[in-house]
Scaffold this motif. Structure first.
Motif, PDB file in Angstrom:
ATOM      1  N   VAL A   1     -55.902  43.938  15.581  1.00 15.00           N
ATOM      2  CA  VAL A   1     -56.030  43.923  14.117  1.00 15.00           C
ATOM      3  C   VAL A   1     -55.256  45.091  13.509  1.00 15.00           C
ATOM      4  O   VAL A   1     -54.536  44.925  12.518  1.00 15.00           O
ATOM      5  N   LEU A   2     -55.386  46.276  14.109  1.00 15.88           N
ATOM      6  CA  LEU A   2     -54.700  47.443  13.556  1.00 15.88           C
ATOM      7  C   LEU A   2     -53.188  47.230  13.556  1.00 15.88           C
ATOM      8  O   LEU A   2     -52.511  47.509  12.577  1.00 15.88           O
ATOM      9  N   PHE A   3     -52.679  46.708  14.677  1.00 23.22           N
ATOM     10  CA  PHE A   3     -51.237  46.474  14.751  1.00 23.22           C
ATOM     11  C   PHE A   3     -50.792  45.404  13.761  1.00 23.22           C
ATOM     12  O   PHE A   3     -49.804  45.563  13.055  1.00 23.22           O
ATOM     13  N   PHE A   4     -51.555  44.292  13.712  1.00 21.21           N
ATOM     14  CA  PHE A   4     -51.191  43.194  12.815  1.00 21.21           C
ATOM     15  C   PHE A   4     -51.205  43.657  11.369  1.00 21.21           C
ATOM     16  O   PHE A   4     -50.246  43.464  10.623  1.00 21.21           O
ATOM     17  N   SER A   5     -52.314  44.286  10.961  1.00 17.05           N
ATOM     18  CA  SER A   5     -52.414  44.621   9.538  1.00 17.05           C
ATOM     19  C   SER A   5     -51.408  45.708   9.181  1.00 17.05           C
ATOM     20  O   SER A   5     -50.837  45.701   8.094  1.00 17.05           O
ATOM     21  N   HIS A   6     -51.161  46.613  10.116  1.00 13.31           N
ATOM     22  CA  HIS A   6     -50.169  47.659   9.858  1.00 13.31           C
ATOM     23  C   HIS A   6     -48.784  47.044   9.647  1.00 13.31           C
ATOM     24  O   HIS A   6     -48.065  47.411   8.720  1.00 13.31           O
ATOM     25  N   SER A   7     -48.415  46.081  10.502  1.00 14.21           N
ATOM     26  CA  SER A   7     -47.105  45.443  10.338  1.00 14.21           C
ATOM     27  C   SER A   7     -47.027  44.667   9.037  1.00 14.21           C
ATOM     28  O   SER A   7     -46.006  44.672   8.356  1.00 14.21           O
ATOM     29  N   LEU A   8     -48.117  43.972   8.694  1.00 14.73           N
ATOM     30  CA  LEU A   8     -48.107  43.185   7.460  1.00 14.73           C
ATOM     31  C   LEU A   8     -47.963  44.094   6.241  1.00 14.73           C
ATOM     32  O   LEU A   8     -47.231  43.788   5.308  1.00 14.73           O
ATOM     33  N   MET A   9     -48.658  45.233   6.273  1.00 22.50           N
ATOM     34  CA  MET A   9     -48.631  46.108   5.104  1.00 22.50           C
ATOM     35  C   MET A   9     -47.356  46.940   5.035  1.00 22.50           C
ATOM     36  O   MET A   9     -47.056  47.526   4.008  1.00 22.50           O
TER      37      MET A   9
ATOM     38  N   SER B   1     -64.071  37.131  29.629  1.00 20.11           N
ATOM     39  CA  SER B   1     -63.036  36.881  28.618  1.00 20.11           C
ATOM     40  C   SER B   1     -63.581  37.078  27.213  1.00 20.11           C
ATOM     41  O   SER B   1     -62.920  37.669  26.351  1.00 20.11           O
ATOM     42  N   MET B   2     -64.797  36.557  26.984  1.00 18.87           N
ATOM     43  CA  MET B   2     -65.353  36.646  25.633  1.00 18.87           C
ATOM     44  C   MET B   2     -65.567  38.100  25.222  1.00 18.87           C
ATOM     45  O   MET B   2     -65.208  38.519  24.115  1.00 18.87           O
ATOM     46  N   VAL B   3     -66.158  38.888  26.108  1.00 19.95           N
ATOM     47  CA  VAL B   3     -66.407  40.287  25.751  1.00 19.95           C
ATOM     48  C   VAL B   3     -65.095  41.064  25.645  1.00 19.95           C
ATOM     49  O   VAL B   3     -64.915  41.888  24.745  1.00 19.95           O
ATOM     50  N   LEU B   4     -64.186  40.744  26.565  1.00 20.23           N
ATOM     51  CA  LEU B   4     -62.886  41.409  26.529  1.00 20.23           C
ATOM     52  C   LEU B   4     -62.162  41.107  25.211  1.00 20.23           C
ATOM     53  O   LEU B   4     -61.489  41.980  24.642  1.00 20.23           O
ATOM     54  N   ALA B   5     -62.334  39.883  24.713  1.00 21.88           N
ATOM     55  CA  ALA B   5     -61.707  39.508  23.443  1.00 21.88           C
ATOM     56  C   ALA B   5     -62.211  40.415  22.327  1.00 21.88           C
ATOM     57  O   ALA B   5     -61.435  40.910  21.502  1.00 21.88           O
ATOM     58  N   VAL B   6     -63.522  40.666  22.303  1.00 20.51           N
ATOM     59  CA  VAL B   6     -64.074  41.559  21.279  1.00 20.51           C
ATOM     60  C   VAL B   6     -63.509  42.962  21.455  1.00 20.51           C
ATOM     61  O   VAL B   6     -63.207  43.661  20.489  1.00 20.51           O
ATOM     62  N   LEU B   7     -63.319  43.360  22.706  1.00 19.38           N
ATOM     63  CA  LEU B   7     -62.831  44.707  22.984  1.00 19.38           C
ATOM     64  C   LEU B   7     -61.394  44.919  22.508  1.00 19.38           C
ATOM     65  O   LEU B   7     -61.057  45.968  21.965  1.00 19.38           O
ATOM     66  N   ILE B   8     -60.538  43.920  22.694  1.00 15.99           N
ATOM     67  CA  ILE B   8     -59.123  44.129  22.352  1.00 15.99           C
ATOM     68  C   ILE B   8     -58.813  43.770  20.897  1.00 15.99           C
ATOM     69  O   ILE B   8     -57.754  44.141  20.389  1.00 15.99           O
TER      70      ILE B   8
ATOM     71  N   ALA C   1     -45.769  41.027  17.285  1.00 12.48           N
ATOM     72  CA  ALA C   1     -45.514  40.725  18.706  1.00 12.48           C
ATOM     73  C   ALA C   1     -45.804  41.954  19.561  1.00 12.48           C
ATOM     74  O   ALA C   1     -46.398  41.851  20.646  1.00 12.48           O
ATOM     75  N   THR C   2     -45.405  43.136  19.051  1.00 15.92           N
ATOM     76  CA  THR C   2     -45.711  44.375  19.767  1.00 15.92           C
ATOM     77  C   THR C   2     -47.212  44.505  19.985  1.00 15.92           C
ATOM     78  O   THR C   2     -47.674  44.814  21.088  1.00 15.92           O
ATOM     79  N   GLY C   3     -47.980  44.266  18.929  1.00 14.49           N
ATOM     80  CA  GLY C   3     -49.433  44.368  19.031  1.00 14.49           C
ATOM     81  C   GLY C   3     -49.989  43.411  20.072  1.00 14.49           C
ATOM     82  O   GLY C   3     -50.898  43.750  20.833  1.00 14.49           O
ATOM     83  N   LEU C   4     -49.411  42.196  20.109  1.00 15.97           N
ATOM     84  CA  LEU C   4     -49.874  41.186  21.067  1.00 15.97           C
ATOM     85  C   LEU C   4     -49.623  41.650  22.500  1.00 15.97           C
ATOM     86  O   LEU C   4     -50.513  41.549  23.365  1.00 15.97           O
ATOM     87  N   VAL C   5     -48.430  42.193  22.750  1.00 20.60           N
ATOM     88  CA  VAL C   5     -48.107  42.670  24.098  1.00 20.60           C
ATOM     89  C   VAL C   5     -49.043  43.806  24.494  1.00 20.60           C
ATOM     90  O   VAL C   5     -49.578  43.841  25.607  1.00 20.60           O
ATOM     91  N   LEU C   6     -49.271  44.739  23.570  1.00 27.13           N
ATOM     92  CA  LEU C   6     -50.129  45.876  23.894  1.00 27.13           C
ATOM     93  C   LEU C   6     -51.566  45.421  24.158  1.00 27.13           C
ATOM     94  O   LEU C   6     -52.241  45.933  25.046  1.00 27.13           O
TER      95      LEU C   6
END
Lengths: 294, 242, 285
Positions: free
Chosen positions: C156-164, C144-151, C198-203
């Motif tokens: 981040v790209l989805f979140f920051s893109h939506s915010l901007m 889980s820990m390594v997978l967290a770093v992987l995803i 939310a889209t980023g989270l699902v992906l």
């Protein structure tokens, strides 16, 4: 007061999380460099064999990563060559020809394709190989060609999407220039739209090459093995860098082999970094002007 | 002197899906005239011009109906019926836009581009055509020594004249001008106006404009497009000579 | 002439799109057909919910499905604060130069080969967990820990893109009212960006469910239900990678097609979920 406290906390935590994320990744890369750099060298790739002889195919490399590097190179070239024509054409169809309803339907399929786990694509390739083996020719079994086909399928949606987006984001004045002068759709595509979208299309392609180079799950079901030498034909088994890394992580016999694993990681990371930088440069510098030669 | 009618529209409608953008437009336009269409923005003026070269062809949901006839090669053609292949139609009905849109290549290649699209190979024929069109656009003297430099280095007014010349190289019978001077300074705009007046002996010009003074100076007929309806305008038009 | 060339080109482009779509469906059909013997034998629910008991001839993948979520959900939960924090810094808290640098770095991170994360996980994280927390080391937590770093980069790209992507006029208005960076972020940008996020989270969840190498290398792959984070587990993807039976007709081998079907259905569900979110976003606007 409560409010500002919360705001301050969130600000602090955000910076902290950013710091944690990048420290972890930088630590990973630093550790890899620390372990891998000392091993990096001619003997890591070529073992005891003379590099020139190995590259010319006159001598086999027994004790180096050369066969794995070549296997990865073959894989990347083959699968990209297979995926490009179909992917770009499908992207062109979606951007320029598809009626909206058809576009949405196709888009649904390509979103699914992009989301299918690579191991499932590998399983598909494996099943196809078994099917062909049973019903057509006993010579066919998981091999370089099957892997390349499966990888091509894996990166297909990325090529489709990047072509589509590159074309769709062209502004209207560019789109209508040639049609207003009597261009057919195809002429508009060939003479104006594709040249203008090319840098973004190419940059998307380079990133998908990176995916071909790094994927392990697809190839482990479709023909990669730990020792095969340089593949002699499309139907032979082969070695590849990412699979070598996976294999070493479980099967290393001694410290020397483990060190070679770190070296392989570094080479693979280097390949991906070079592709990444290349994609960025293409996006910035390959303008459509280069194509028109003024 | 009675002039031949070049364009006839009777109850022409234009739809985007269920929205009626143009509502029962009827008009008759004589050949070798300048006709200006005015009106607030967003009323479908560009859409109206697009009726003549099927600019909306690729837009999903766009649809035109009604009776429409334009005379090309002395033969009546109905663009909205698609009784002529679109590329063919667009070679006979040229268009220039608000923003000049030269392609990122040399002046000569820009000029040769429509000929290449039409499949014309003969080099000396091409060169003669290009020279003639550039002269018609008052551009030949300015660019004859730099034909092989990039078209993007021209000034705004020169770019627009290049686009005009590029449209003229195919010898269109109708020329559509979508606010051709609104991105230019006053001087460059004057040159274009003068040019259009000269050109009307060769082709029938339909233009969209925001500028009443300009319309008054050069247009023979003036219409106002409002809520999708086309009416003759109050703005006095230049009287036809003769 | 020209128009017929145009028609041929169109037909070619269409058939390429068609082939790609047909192949996508073929993947699913292939697995159904090849998994058929498994579905004929025994009860249907046993396959999906049942346990892996070869002695009784039952090859249920229930534990693999559970194992997949046991690893993917904590990975997303661990990744969420990292992604939120980093995307806040990118989208609002940091300056424009820092933003550019961080975005390039995050993009680069999406390209780091998965197998390298797995390799480092084995030699850095697994011994640490074994010594400090006990257990076999190769376990749900490590994966889980390594997978967290992987995803995280994807998220981040989805979140920051939506915010901007939030209308700059709204942000400007808030600035004119004296809102600071964090206030603009929290009260103006965040509420408008939630759909895209939310889209980023699902992906990201989809990516975590579908990843093979991390779980295969770090989760221990034991058959059976994990009871805690320090227990080993086997994922659907890991199961597919591991079964190398010589007998292609055995039911044990056929079980990997059930895993493939489950993964395919997860993917389809996530694509539908994303479409649902996007449609909701469009209607709200």
């Amino acid at each position: 007061m409560m409010r500002t406290l919360m705001e301050k906390t969130i600000t602090f935590l955000s910076w902290l999380m950013t710091l944690v994320l990048f420290s972890v990744v930088l630590f990973f890369i630093g550790y890899l460099l620390h372990k891998g750099l000392p091993v990096l060298g001619r003997s890591l790739v070529f073992g005891e064999t003379d590099p020139m002889q190995a590259i010319l195919g006159r001598a086999r490399v027994f004790d180096g990563l050369f066969p794995a590097v070549m296997g990865t190179l073959y894989l990347v070239l083959l699968s990209t060559a297979l995926a490009l024509p179909i992917g770009i054409s499908a992207g062109i169809y979606l951007a320029e020809y598809a009626p909206p309803a058809a576009g949405r339907r196709f888009g649904f399929f390509f979103d699914i394709l992009a989301g299918i786990p690579s191991i499932v694509i590998g399983l598909f390739g494996f099943s196809v190989a078994v099917f062909l083996h049973k019903h057509f020719s006993g010579r066919i079994s998981p091999c370089l060609l099957i892997s390349a086909l499966s990888l091509a399928f894996l990166v297909l949606p990325y090529i489709i999407r990047s072509t589509q987006v590159a074309l769709e984001s062209l502004p209207a004045p560019i789109r209508r220039t040639a049609p207003a002068l009597g261009a057919t759709r195809l002429q508009n595509l060939v003479y104006v739209l594709i040249p203008h979208a090319l840098s973004n299309i190419v940059s998307g392609i380079i990133l998908s090459i990176g995916r071909c180079a790094e994927d392990t799950a697809v190839i482990m079901l479709t023909g990669v093995v730990a020792t095969a030498g340089i593949p002699s034909s499309l139907l032979s088994q082969y070695e590849a860098l990412p699979f070598y890394i996976y294999y070493i992580s479980g099967q290393y016999a001694d410290q020397a082999e483990l060190d070679k694993g770190y070296g392989a990681c570094l080479i693979l990371l280097g390949i991906c970094a070079v592709l990444f930088i290349l994609a960025g440069m293409v996006k910035k510098h390959l303008t459509h002007r280069a194509l028109y030669k003024v | 002197m009675e002039q031949q009618e070049k364009i006839i529209l009777r109850n022409v409608n234009f739809w985007y899906g269920r929205n009626r953008i143009l509502d029962k437009i009827s008009m008759k336009i004589a050949g070798q005239t300048i006709t200006a269409v005015m009106g607030p923005s967003g009323q479908g003026k560009t859409t109206f011009l697009g009726l003549f070269n099927r600019l909306w062809d690729d837009i999903p949901g766009a649809k035109a109906d009604g009776h429409m006839e334009i005379l090309l090669d002395n033969r009546p053609v109905t663009p909205i019926r698609k009784d002529i292949p679109t590329p063919m139609l667009r070679r006979k009905v040229g268009m220039i836009f608000q923003e000049p849109n030269p392609l990122p290549m040399s002046i000569a290649k820009n000029m040769a581009f429509p000929l290449k699209l039409a499949g014309i190979q003969d080099k000396s024929y091409r060169e003669a055509k290009i020279k003639k069109a550039l002269e018609q656009a008052f551009l030949w003297d300015e660019v004859k020594h730099r034909l092989h430099t990039s078209a993007l280095d021209l000034s705004g007014g020169q770019k627009q004249r290049l686009c005009l010349a590029r449209a003229l190289v195919l010898e269109p019978e109708i020329l559509l001008c979508d606010e051709p001077t609104s991105s230019l300074d006053a001087h460059a705009a004057n040159v274009i106006e003068e040019l259009l007046v000269q050109l009307k002996t060769r082709c029938t010009i339909l233009m969209v404009s925001h500028n009443p003074d300009q319309v008054q100076r050069i247009a023979d007929n003036v219409f106002e497009l409002q809520n999708g309806r086309m009416n003759p305008s109050d703005i006095p038009s230049k009287h036809l000579p003769g | 002439m020209k128009t017929s060339g145009d028609a041929i080109a169109k037909a070619f482009f269409l058939s390429c799109a068609g082939i790609s779509a047909v192949m996508t469906s073929a993947v699913f059909l292939f697995m159904i057909v090849l998994g058929l013997p498994l579905f004929r034998k025994g009860s249907f629910m046993d396959i999906w919910m049942g346990t892996w008991s070869p002695a009784e001839g039952v090859f249920g993948i229930g534990h693999m499905i559970a194992g997949t979520f046991w690893i993917a959900i904590p990975a997303v939960v661990l990744s969420l604060p990292l992604s939120l924090g980093t995307s806040f810094v990118i989208a609002g808290l940091g300056g424009p130069r820092l933003r550019e640098t961080l975005i390039s770095l995050v993009r680069f991170m999406t390209g780091i080969p998965t197998v390298i994360y797995g390799f480092l996980g084995i030699f850095l994280l697994v011994p640490l967990i074994r010594e400090e927390l006990g257990g076999p080391g190769m376990c749900v937590l490590a994966a889980s820990m390594v997978l967290a770093v992987l995803i995280t980069p994807t998220m981040v790209l989805f979140f920051s893109h939506s915010l901007m992507a939030v209308d700059p006029a709204h942000v400007q208005a808030a600035r004119a009212l004296g809102a600071g960076r964090i206030q603009r972020l929290l009260y103006v940008m965040l509420p408008e960006a939630l759909g895209g996020m939310a889209t980023g989270l699902v992906l990201a969840l989809g990516r975590a469910l579908g990843d093979t190498l991390i779980a295969l290398m770090l989760a221990g792959n034991a058959l059976g239900m994990p009871a805690g984070f320090l227990d080993p587990a086997r994922t659907l993807t890991g199961h597919i990678a591991l079964v190398q039976a010589a007998d292609y007709d055995s039911l044990e081998f056929r079980s990997i097609f059930a895993c493939g079907i489950a993964l395919y259905l997860f993917t389809t569900a996530s694509v539908i979920a994303v479409r649902f979110i996007e449609r909701g976003k469009k209607e709200a606007a």
